[in-house]
Design an enzyme around this catalytic site. Structure first.
Site, PDB file in Angstrom:
ATOM      1  N   ARG A 178      40.795  38.699  49.399  1.00  0.00           N
ATOM      2  CA  ARG A 178      41.999  37.899  49.146  1.00  0.00           C
ATOM      3  C   ARG A 178      43.272  38.709  49.381  1.00  0.00           C
ATOM      4  O   ARG A 178      44.273  38.179  49.866  1.00  0.00           O
ATOM      5  CB  ARG A 178      41.993  37.385  47.697  1.00  0.00           C
ATOM      6  CG  ARG A 178      40.989  36.277  47.427  1.00  0.00           C
ATOM      7  CD  ARG A 178      41.010  35.883  45.961  1.00  0.00           C
ATOM      8  NE  ARG A 178      40.023  34.864  45.659  1.00  0.00           N
ATOM      9  CZ  ARG A 178      40.234  33.549  45.686  1.00  0.00           C
ATOM     10  NH1 ARG A 178      41.436  33.101  46.016  1.00  0.00           N
ATOM     11  NH2 ARG A 178      39.286  32.689  45.384  1.00  0.00           N
ATOM     12  N   GLU A 220      39.350  41.019  41.112  1.00  0.00           N
ATOM     13  CA  GLU A 220      38.098  41.611  40.632  1.00  0.00           C
ATOM     14  C   GLU A 220      38.300  42.781  39.673  1.00  0.00           C
ATOM     15  O   GLU A 220      37.512  42.966  38.736  1.00  0.00           O
ATOM     16  CB  GLU A 220      37.239  42.045  41.831  1.00  0.00           C
ATOM     17  CG  GLU A 220      36.618  40.902  42.610  1.00  0.00           C
ATOM     18  CD  GLU A 220      37.573  40.256  43.611  1.00  0.00           C
ATOM     19  OE1 GLU A 220      37.155  39.272  44.249  1.00  0.00           O
ATOM     20  OE2 GLU A 220      38.717  40.735  43.751  1.00  0.00           O
ATOM     21  N   HIS A 235      33.617  34.858  57.520  1.00  0.00           N
ATOM     22  CA  HIS A 235      33.548  34.204  56.214  1.00  0.00           C
ATOM     23  C   HIS A 235      34.026  32.754  56.336  1.00  0.00           C
ATOM     24  O   HIS A 235      34.946  32.456  57.100  1.00  0.00           O
ATOM     25  CB  HIS A 235      34.421  34.972  55.219  1.00  0.00           C
ATOM     26  CG  HIS A 235      34.172  34.643  53.791  1.00  0.00           C
ATOM     27  ND1 HIS A 235      34.707  33.539  53.177  1.00  0.00           N
ATOM     28  CD2 HIS A 235      33.420  35.265  52.848  1.00  0.00           C
ATOM     29  CE1 HIS A 235      34.322  33.511  51.904  1.00  0.00           C
ATOM     30  NE2 HIS A 235      33.534  34.537  51.680  1.00  0.00           N
TER      31      HIS A 235
END
Length: 378
Positions: free
Chosen positions: A221, A138, A251
């Site tokens: 991640r 990101e 998740h």
């Protein structure tokens, strides 16, 4: 509908649940103004969780790329996003492409627009951790979008300053607040009017009555593997206290589910539950005393409800929360996580200092500001 010649066509692109939450106030604002023709394109980078937010917000997509695939690599996803979004832009010929945050969808949307010389507006611009591997990928996605965007809607002055430090033109940067606060205020009002929207947590509320609830989210991640195992170890230790309960919407990523199921299943005061839709997640924020998370959005949302946030990351692109005292970086070391949780549970002054700290992320009027900035940009 207003004739195309009288308004700007804005293509709003998103693909994940957090993007949908932060973009639906913008969609609502622009669709309520006749100066815009609004088109929504979703990549469905997250499918089920994205659809839940769109349903509660009353938004339908004009284009649905449906790109989610099991165990999809980042390069395969990016390639599919570039070609898919490019095709939509060729068909719609928008005046603006609006993207949000730091996802692969946002980055590819900005790139596809750049290839067509379409102006890009970036919602939640300027967040920086200054470490390209935390959060990964990101941090780099945001930097790419920041290079391309013609308008930068920074949520805070800190974010604006980060863009200025990268020599982004000052007249393209606007501090708007974060649209997540708009969204949270909207859904909180909706739940107040329609309590059944968040009624699915009543059983857990009854089961954990009298216990102090800690909300948990984990999906980064960079925490896959050892990091997630360390987080699970910390949760097991916390759960040994008889006065607490942990509610953990897990998740759907199998890398997360495998670890948490193996380590935490069967603990009486740990509820491993399916991902929550937006109203139920807002309700969990209301129920919890503390949020333990590696998410970015929770760092913004929880302080709006006066809930301390312990961030299970080594760096954050939202340093405003840490500076304000609403959030604290604790990494993934189990000993550190447990120590910080126990401090908040046992030290009333420490808890109060975080719970009462000023939320730096906005006042719930970000979307109207963004709308007017797009109008003025022409």
């Amino acid at each position: 509908m207003t004739d195309r010649t009288d308004c700007q066509t804005v293509l709003i692109v998103f693909g994940t649940r957090p993007e949908a939450i932060k973009m639906f106030p913008v969609v609502h604002a622009l669709r309520g103004d006749p100066r815009f023709r609004v088109r929504v394109c979703i990549s469905a980078q997250h499918r089920g969780m994205l659809d839940q937010v769109m349903a509660i917000a009353g938004i339908t997509a004009d284009h649905d790329l449906d790109l989610m695939r099991p165990d999809q690599t980042l390069d395969a996803l990016t390639a599919a996003l570039l070609t898919g979004l490019g095709g939509v832009m060729d068909a719609e010929k928008p005046d603006w492409v609006v993207v949000q945050g730091d996802t692969a969808t946002a980055m590819a949307g900005a790139m596809a627009a750049y290839y067509r010389k379409i102006r890009v507006a970036h919602v939640e611009a300027g967040l920086r951790s200054h470490n390209i591997y935390h959060p990964w990928p990101e941090e780099v996605n945001r930097k790419i979008i920041g290079t391309i965007a013609a308008l930068h809607f920074a949520p805070t002055q800190t974010a604006a300053d980060a863009l200025l430090a990268e020599n982004v033109a000052a007249d393209t940067i606007h501090v708007t607040g974060n649209t997540v606060i708009d969204a949270l205020q909207w859904v909180t009002r909706k739940i107040a009017d329609e309590p059944a929207l968040a009624g699915g947590l009543r059983e857990l509320e009854a089961r954990f009555a009298g216990r102090r609830i800690i909300g948990v989210t984990s999906h980064r991640r960079e925490n896959f593997g050892g990091g997630l195992e360390a987080i699970a170890t910390a949760i097991r230790t916390i759960a040994a206290r008889p006065d607490v309960a942990l509610i953990f919407p897990v998740h759907p990523n199998p890398n997360v589910r495998r670890v948490m199921a193996a380590e935490l299943a069967g603990l009486d005061n740990v509820a491993l539950i399916e991902p929550l839709d937006y109203p139920h997640f807002a309700r969990l924020l209301g129920m919890a005393e503390i949020m333990l998370t590696d998410s970015g959005g929770v760092q913004e949302e929880a302080p709006a409800l006066g809930k301390p946030v312990l961030v299970m990351r080594e760096a954050t692109e939202r340093p405003e929360g840490v500076a304000a005292g609403t959030a604290k970086l604790v990494g993934t070391d189990p000993v550190r996580i447990v120590s910080e949780i126990f401090t908040l549970l046992d030290d009333k002054a420490a808890y109060s200092a975080m719970a009462r700290a000023h939320n730096p992320f906005g006042d719930g009027q970000s979307a109207p500001r963004i709308m007017e900035l797009l109008v003025n940009a022409g």
